[in-house]
Design a protein around this motif. Structure first.
Motif, mmCIF file in Angstrom:
data_model
loop_
_atom_site.group_PDB
_atom_site.id
_atom_site.type_symbol
_atom_site.label_atom_id
_atom_site.label_comp_id
_atom_site.label_asym_id
_atom_site.label_seq_id
_atom_site.Cartn_x
_atom_site.Cartn_y
_atom_site.Cartn_z
ATOM 1 N N LEU A 54 41.214 41.236 28.672
ATOM 2 C CA LEU A 54 42.391 40.494 29.132
ATOM 3 C C LEU A 54 43.334 40.219 27.962
ATOM 4 O O LEU A 54 44.560 40.284 28.121
ATOM 5 C CB LEU A 54 41.966 39.180 29.791
ATOM 6 N N ARG A 55 42.765 39.916 26.797
ATOM 7 C CA ARG A 55 43.619 39.721 25.612
ATOM 8 C C ARG A 55 44.353 41.016 25.272
ATOM 9 O O ARG A 55 45.515 40.996 24.842
ATOM 10 C CB ARG A 55 42.779 39.262 24.422
ATOM 11 N N THR A 56 43.684 42.138 25.447
ATOM 12 C CA THR A 56 44.320 43.430 25.205
ATOM 13 C C THR A 56 45.465 43.648 26.175
ATOM 14 O O THR A 56 46.551 44.110 25.789
ATOM 15 C CB THR A 56 43.288 44.567 25.341
ATOM 16 N N LEU A 57 45.260 43.288 27.439
ATOM 17 C CA LEU A 57 46.321 43.438 28.437
ATOM 18 C C LEU A 57 47.534 42.597 28.055
ATOM 19 O O LEU A 57 48.679 43.064 28.134
ATOM 20 C CB LEU A 57 45.808 43.024 29.822
ATOM 21 N N ARG A 58 47.304 41.362 27.628
ATOM 22 C CA ARG A 58 48.440 40.509 27.276
ATOM 23 C C ARG A 58 49.163 41.032 26.044
ATOM 24 O O ARG A 58 50.399 40.985 25.972
ATOM 25 C CB ARG A 58 47.987 39.068 27.042
ATOM 26 N N ALA A 59 48.422 41.544 25.088
ATOM 27 C CA ALA A 59 49.057 42.114 23.900
ATOM 28 C C ALA A 59 49.917 43.317 24.272
ATOM 29 O O ALA A 59 51.018 43.499 23.740
ATOM 30 C CB ALA A 59 47.997 42.509 22.874
ATOM 31 N N LEU A 60 49.445 44.144 25.185
ATOM 32 C CA LEU A 60 50.231 45.293 25.638
ATOM 33 C C LEU A 60 51.486 44.838 26.368
ATOM 34 O O LEU A 60 52.559 45.427 26.209
ATOM 35 C CB LEU A 60 49.379 46.184 26.541
ATOM 36 N N ARG B 14 50.911 42.969 36.616
ATOM 37 C CA ARG B 14 51.617 41.685 36.531
ATOM 38 C C ARG B 14 50.822 40.576 37.213
ATOM 39 O O ARG B 14 50.802 39.433 36.750
ATOM 40 C CB ARG B 14 53.009 41.812 37.142
ATOM 41 N N ILE B 15 50.175 40.915 38.318
ATOM 42 C CA ILE B 15 49.334 39.917 38.993
ATOM 43 C C ILE B 15 48.194 39.487 38.072
ATOM 44 O O ILE B 15 47.920 38.294 37.897
ATOM 45 C CB ILE B 15 48.772 40.489 40.309
ATOM 46 N N LEU B 16 47.532 40.484 37.468
ATOM 47 C CA LEU B 16 46.407 40.173 36.590
ATOM 48 C C LEU B 16 46.867 39.410 35.356
ATOM 49 O O LEU B 16 46.165 38.514 34.875
ATOM 50 C CB LEU B 16 45.685 41.458 36.182
ATOM 51 N N LEU B 17 48.075 39.720 34.849
ATOM 52 C CA LEU B 17 48.580 39.018 33.674
ATOM 53 C C LEU B 17 48.764 37.523 33.961
ATOM 54 O O LEU B 17 48.472 36.678 33.113
ATOM 55 C CB LEU B 17 49.907 39.624 33.211
ATOM 56 N N GLY B 18 49.247 37.200 35.157
ATOM 57 C CA GLY B 18 49.386 35.799 35.518
ATOM 58 C C GLY B 18 48.058 35.068 35.461
ATOM 59 O O GLY B 18 47.965 33.952 34.921
ATOM 60 N N HIS B 19 47.006 35.688 35.986
ATOM 61 C CA HIS B 19 45.669 35.084 35.912
ATOM 62 C C HIS B 19 45.153 35.080 34.470
ATOM 63 O O HIS B 19 44.439 34.147 34.069
ATOM 64 C CB HIS B 19 44.705 35.847 36.822
ATOM 65 N N THR B 20 45.507 36.108 33.710
ATOM 66 C CA THR B 20 45.082 36.183 32.310
ATOM 67 C C THR B 20 45.580 34.980 31.530
ATOM 68 O O THR B 20 44.834 34.370 30.748
ATOM 69 C CB THR B 20 45.606 37.482 31.666
ATOM 70 N N LEU C 286 56.415 32.845 16.830
ATOM 71 C CA LEU C 286 55.917 32.746 18.204
ATOM 72 C C LEU C 286 54.982 33.910 18.525
ATOM 73 O O LEU C 286 53.942 33.734 19.166
ATOM 74 C CB LEU C 286 57.083 32.717 19.190
ATOM 75 N N THR C 287 55.348 35.088 18.060
ATOM 76 C CA THR C 287 54.479 36.251 18.259
ATOM 77 C C THR C 287 53.158 36.059 17.525
ATOM 78 O O THR C 287 52.091 36.407 18.041
ATOM 79 C CB THR C 287 55.178 37.530 17.758
ATOM 80 N N MET C 288 53.218 35.477 16.326
ATOM 81 C CA MET C 288 51.998 35.250 15.553
ATOM 82 C C MET C 288 51.063 34.276 16.269
ATOM 83 O O MET C 288 49.837 34.439 16.240
ATOM 84 C CB MET C 288 52.352 34.724 14.162
ATOM 85 N N VAL C 289 51.614 33.261 16.938
ATOM 86 C CA VAL C 289 50.786 32.339 17.710
ATOM 87 C C VAL C 289 50.133 33.062 18.881
ATOM 88 O O VAL C 289 48.926 32.945 19.118
ATOM 89 C CB VAL C 289 51.632 31.143 18.213
ATOM 90 N N LEU C 290 50.930 33.815 19.624
ATOM 91 C CA LEU C 290 50.394 34.508 20.800
ATOM 92 C C LEU C 290 49.330 35.533 20.411
ATOM 93 O O LEU C 290 48.368 35.749 21.156
ATOM 94 C CB LEU C 290 51.526 35.188 21.569
ATOM 95 N N ASP C 291 49.487 36.133 19.242
ATOM 96 C CA ASP C 291 48.517 37.135 18.790
ATOM 97 C C ASP C 291 47.291 36.510 18.136
ATOM 98 O O ASP C 291 46.343 37.216 17.790
ATOM 99 C CB ASP C 291 49.170 38.109 17.793
#
Length: 321
Positions: free
Chosen positions: A7-13, A63-69, A134-139
């Motif tokens: 899931l972290r990989t999906l969000r990074a993508l 996009r659906i899965l990202l919301g749950h992620t 902000l990107t550094m926090v998310l990553d």
């Protein structure tokens, strides 16, 4: 069972839009990212990404899965915060990314105050512009970002982040002392560098056609200035670029052009060669701290965030430069 690492990989993508950039953010190889994605698609039984030019974008299912992620990862941050509060208390390391002006005005004083109140918390500060932090926090590269609002920034209701407002400051016009607009009508004496009354207020539109000095494209302040000029009906011509506002003021002192600079960035800057004029209905730099949603409850972050807020409150109460 869906693997949270995937899931972290999906969000990074989703955030970085290419496999190579996502791999760099996750400290993985592009091959490993691709394998994680294939495994995740197998787990959910649907394609999650599709080609979009040279990058990728999420499919409808993606996009659906990202919301749950975002919800799942925020809940994991809260779980880690609760466990840390139970087991370790306030002792450990916190990484903060901030732009230079805020380091001097807010972050550094907060670090000093926190050292006295919570000596077990070790704070490491990295100089980074608002869009980078902000990107550094998310990553996961840092724990806290001190950033500014800019066009393209994550929205206030972005479910990946929790925000803590710190302070807001206007942009002032910086003019060479010999500039046609540096003289105040009706005044015969020398104009002081800093504005002293409302009659000295100018509009951004007054500077149409001027040569501009400002931050590089990509710096959030460049975007704020460009947007203010667009709203005034013109596109600014940036002939000189620097992310150091003291350098911007020095260039204006030399007559190289005009600039707009956040007011607090003018502190401790040599203004002898310029005149500073306030901007009527001008832009503001809104500064906030951001953490991954759920992490705001972490026992190491609570004292730091509170101290940042206290320092910003003191800053707002202090006289303008």
């Amino acid at each position: 069972m869906i693997d949270t690492r995937r899931l972290r990989t999906l969000r990074a993508l989703a955030d970085h839009r290419t496999v190579t950039a996502a791999a760099a953010a996750l400290h993985l190889t592009p091959s490993a990212v691709s394998q994680q994605l294939v495994a995740l698609e197998h787990e959910v039984g649907h394609r999650l990404l599709e080609r979009d030019g040279r990058g990728v974008r999420l499919t409808s299912v993606g996009r659906i899965l990202l919301g749950h992620t975002n919800e799942v990862l925020a809940q994991l941050e809260r779980a880690e915060a609760d466990i840390a509060a139970y087991t370790t208390g306030t002792a450990g390391e916190v990484k903060v990314a901030s732009f230079a002006t805020a380091i001097g005005l807010v972050v550094a004083p907060a670090v000093g105050a926190l050292r006295d109140k919570e000596p077990g918390i070790r704070v490491h500060v990295l100089d980074a512009e608002g869009d980078q932090s902000l990107t550094m926090v998310l990553d996961g590269a840092v724990d806290v970002a001190v950033a500014v609002e800019y066009r393209g920034a994550p929205a206030e209701d972005d479910r990946r982040l929790s925000r803590i407002p710190l302070y807001s400051e206007p942009f002032d016009l910086v003019l060479p002392r010999a500039h046609r607009l540096a003289t105040v009508p009706g005044r015969t004496e020398d104009v002081p560098p800093l504005p002293d009354h409302d009659a000295e207020t100018l509009s951004v539109a007054d500077l149409a056609g001027e040569t501009w000095i400002g931050p590089y494209p990509g710096n959030p302040c460049h975007d704020v200035i460009a947007l203010a000029c667009e709203h005034a009906g013109f596109i600014p011509e940036f002939a000189h670029s620097s992310d150091d506002f003291s350098a911007v003021v020095a260039l204006a002192s030399a007559g190289a052009g005009v600039a707009m600079v956040p007011r607090l960035a003018l502190r401790d800057t040599d203004l002898s060669g310029v005149v500073i004029r306030p901007v009527a209905a001008g832009p503001n730099r809104r500064v906030f701290a951001a953490v991954r949603r759920g992490a705001e409850h972490h026992p190491l972050l609570i004292p730091l965030l509170n101290t940042l807020q206290d320092t910003a409150t003191s800053l707002r109460r202090s006289p303008s430069p």
